[in-house]
Design a protein around this motif. Structure first.
Motif, short mmCIF file in Angstrom:
data_model
loop_
_atom_site.label_atom_id
_atom_site.label_comp_id
_atom_site.label_asym_id
_atom_site.label_seq_id
_atom_site.Cartn_x
_atom_site.Cartn_y
_atom_site.Cartn_z
N LEU A 1 -9.06 28.15 -13.18
CA LEU A 1 -9.72 27.21 -14.09
C LEU A 1 -9.01 25.87 -14.00
O LEU A 1 -7.80 25.78 -14.20
CB LEU A 1 -9.67 27.73 -15.52
CG LEU A 1 -10.09 26.76 -16.63
CD1 LEU A 1 -11.57 26.40 -16.51
CD2 LEU A 1 -9.78 27.33 -18.00
N LEU B 1 -13.25 30.25 -21.99
CA LEU B 1 -12.40 29.96 -20.85
C LEU B 1 -11.35 31.06 -20.64
O LEU B 1 -10.18 30.79 -20.38
CB LEU B 1 -11.73 28.59 -21.02
CG LEU B 1 -12.72 27.45 -21.26
CD1 LEU B 1 -12.02 26.19 -21.73
CD2 LEU B 1 -13.53 27.17 -20.00
N ALA C 1 -6.33 33.92 -18.06
CA ALA C 1 -6.84 32.92 -17.12
C ALA C 1 -5.70 32.26 -16.38
O ALA C 1 -4.64 31.98 -16.95
CB ALA C 1 -7.67 31.88 -17.85
N VAL D 1 -4.75 28.79 -14.95
CA VAL D 1 -5.32 27.55 -15.45
C VAL D 1 -4.46 26.34 -15.10
O VAL D 1 -3.24 26.42 -15.08
CB VAL D 1 -5.52 27.65 -16.98
CG1 VAL D 1 -4.22 28.01 -17.68
CG2 VAL D 1 -6.11 26.39 -17.57
N ILE E 1 -10.53 33.99 -16.22
CA ILE E 1 -10.97 33.10 -15.14
C ILE E 1 -9.89 33.01 -14.07
O ILE E 1 -8.71 32.84 -14.37
CB ILE E 1 -11.27 31.68 -15.69
CG1 ILE E 1 -12.42 31.74 -16.71
CG2 ILE E 1 -11.64 30.74 -14.54
CD1 ILE E 1 -12.72 30.41 -17.37
N GLY F 1 -17.51 30.97 -19.64
CA GLY F 1 -16.90 31.11 -18.33
C GLY F 1 -16.19 32.40 -18.01
O GLY F 1 -15.46 32.47 -17.01
#
Length: 290
Positions: A217, A211, A234, A236, A214, A192
């Motif tokens: 997320l 992950l 990320a 998240v 991102i 990802g």
């Protein structure tokens, strides 16, 4: 409108049935000749075998049932709109490119390298595929029961919904946008990266440095098994059932897990106050990677 019917026969030579319209073709073999059905429309293909290159280019309104694409039928379906393929065995690589309105049901791709590129409005049900770079830059996809063995899948994809699937795929969903995966198993490094709006619901994931990088997320009721250095840079909102081996430098949001083996936070790189870590069992906290 009258429909011409062809039963059986072996067709060879370039553009053997070029520019056909409203035709039903059953148990035919297309061999040793490029582009046999180029620029055709209103095709109903039953039990046909494609043995040479470029069989269906620039076509419209095609239904192919119980057909086979042999290895040399590479780049088989390009620039074709409104095509339904059911109960197919496809040996050839580079199939389905720049198609709009594509339905695949009960299809086996044995050499799916560079397959399903830049397609739009795609429905896939009970498809198996083996090969790298599957579904690059495709959009508006609804997928159920996909079994994929191949790296770099769905790179650059947009508006994708996946259900009940198994993806063995390094670098899956890179550079993607608006992807939601339900009830699936994903195994592969660097899952990802550089994506936006990636949502995983009821999924089991195994990933080294997965992950990361991102924007937005979301994870709900997921398991992260053998997953290390997750969530780097990320934003998240993650609800994890069970343990995460290690988490590194999330930029913002909330991470809830039963256990985190190692939590790595480098305050010179991120602002720790922007991320809430909800976990009663953190094995080790570090300010540098292992």
């Amino acid at each position: 409108m009258n429909t011409e019917e062809i039963n059986g026969g072996i067709f060879t030579g370039e553009r053997a049935l070029f520019h056909s319209k409203n035709i039903k073709i059953q148990d035919a073999i297309f061999d040793d000749g490029e582009s046999p059905l180029k620029e055709s429309s209103g095709l109903d293909l039953l039990g046909c075998a494609f043995k040479w290159k470029y069989p269906l280019w620039y076509c419209n309104d095609v239904r192919a049932t119980d057909c086979k694409w042999f290895e040399m039928a590479r780049a088989g379906v390009w620039y074709t709109n409104n095509i339904v393929v059911e109960n197919a065995l496809i040996q050839a690589p580079k199939n389905f490119r720049r198609c709009n309105g594509l339905t695949l049901k009960n299809v086996d791709f044995f050499k799916a390298e560079e397959t399903l590129w830049s397609c739009a409005n795609v429905v896939m049900e009970n498809v198996s595929a083996k090969g790298n770079y599957f579904a690059m830059n495709s959009s508006d996809m609804k997928i159920t029961d996909l079994r994929l063995d191949g790296n770099y899948s769905f790179d650059g994809g947009k508006n994708i919904e996946v259900h009940n699937s198994v993806l063995l795929s390094k670098d899956a969903f890179w550079n993607s946008e608006n992807v939601t995966v339900y009830d699936s198993y994903i195994s592969g490094e660097y899952l990802g990266w550089n994506s936006k709006n990636l949502t995983l619901i009821n999924c089991t994931i195994e990933s080294l440095q997965g992950l990361c990088y991102i924007d937005n997320l979301v994870m709900k009721n997921c398991k992260l098994i053998n997953t290390t250095l997750a969530f780097e840079y990320a934003s998240v909102a993650a609800q994890i059932n069970g343990a995460v081996d290690s988490v590194m430098n999330p930029t913002s949001g909330t991470i809830k897990a039963d256990k985190i083996g190692t939590l790595i936070i480098q305050k010179d790189l991120i602002d720790p106050s922007k991320t809430q870590i909800i976990c009663n069992d953190i094995g080790e906290m570090r300010d540098e990677p292992l």
